[in-house]
Design a protein around this motif. Structure first.
Motif, PDB file in Angstrom:
ATOM      1  N   THR A 108      -3.434   4.870   2.708  1.00 17.47           N
ATOM      2  CA  THR A 108      -2.267   4.095   3.123  1.00 17.47           C
ATOM      3  C   THR A 108      -2.287   3.874   4.626  1.00 17.47           C
ATOM      4  OG1 THR A 108      -0.989   4.990   1.276  1.00 17.47           O
ATOM      5  CG2 THR A 108       0.256   4.024   3.108  1.00 17.47           C
ATOM      6  N   PRO A 150       3.867   5.343   2.948  1.00 16.94           N
ATOM      7  CA  PRO A 150       3.053   6.556   3.082  1.00 16.94           C
ATOM      8  C   PRO A 150       3.847   7.810   2.735  1.00 16.94           C
ATOM      9  CG  PRO A 150       3.819   5.848   5.226  1.00 16.94           C
ATOM     10  CD  PRO A 150       4.282   4.804   4.232  1.00 16.94           C
ATOM     11  N   GLY A 184       3.952  -0.702   3.720  1.00 13.50           N
ATOM     12  CA  GLY A 184       3.357   0.596   3.419  1.00 13.50           C
ATOM     13  C   GLY A 184       4.403   1.643   3.090  1.00 13.50           C
ATOM     14  N   THR A 237       0.854  -1.177   0.000  1.00 13.76           N
ATOM     15  CA  THR A 237       0.000   0.000   0.000  1.00 13.76           C
ATOM     16  C   THR A 237       0.893   1.230   0.000  1.00 13.76           C
ATOM     17  OG1 THR A 237      -1.846   1.110   1.126  1.00 13.76           O
ATOM     18  CG2 THR A 237      -0.209   0.064   2.535  1.00 13.76           C
ATOM     19  N   GLY A 238       0.427   2.296  -0.624  1.00 10.69           N
ATOM     20  CA  GLY A 238       1.262   3.492  -0.648  1.00 10.69           C
ATOM     21  C   GLY A 238       0.589   4.673  -1.306  1.00 10.69           C
TER      22      GLY A 238
END
Length: 154
Positions: free
Chosen positions: A135, A126, A124, A8-9
């Motif tokens: 995120t 972020p 992640g 995720t990002g």
């Protein structure tokens, strides 16, 4: 070693050159990207697309793209990354959740929960500390579900 990993990002990645992301992915994804390890990616622009292209080019990991609606509803650059990975024979699966609430925050959250629920580790990337971002939502959902997390701010 985890056998399933969610990435995720941030969608906004233009503040760094692509070479920075290649280096970051080599350092933070590379050790996990072994043959047989499955990665779930969100199929959006930014980190999702950059990580997908890097994993497809640099590893033998199993790659699945999960979209909240359909691939056709994703931004053009994200669709191109998915198609390029598919054409290289590197895309193991495309999961279209056909969320009735897509596009919406809830549709994206539903997609992210789906990926996290199938993973042992969430990585992640972020940008910033705004806890209302997708995120951070995903990373916090992972923590609430006792999933390991690796966080590399970008």
């Amino acid at each position: 070693m985890p056998t399933a990993i969610t990435i995720t990002g941030a969608r906004s990645t233009e503040h760094r050159p692509k070479s920075d992301y290649d280096r970051i992915f080599a350092e933070y994804l590379g050790p996990f990207a072994l043959p047989g390890v499955t990665f779930y990616l969100g199929g959006a622009r930014g980190i999702d697309s950059l990580a997908l292209l890097w994993l497809a080019a640099e590893t033998e990991a199993v790659l699945h793209v999960v979209v909240p609606g359909t691939l056709a509803a994703q931004p053009e650059d994200a669709r191109e990354a998915v198609m390029a990975s598919r054409e290289r024979g590197r895309l193991a699966g495309l999961i279209e959740l056909n969320s009735p609430s897509h596009p919406s925050v809830e549709g994206y959250h539903r997609r992210n929960r789906w990926m996290v629920d199938k993973s042992e580790l969430v990585v992640g990337f972020p940008r910033g500390t705004d806890r209302s971002s997708g995120t951070w939502y995903t990373l916090e959902y992972a923590a609430l579900n006792d999933k390991a997390r690796l966080i590399k701010p970008i």
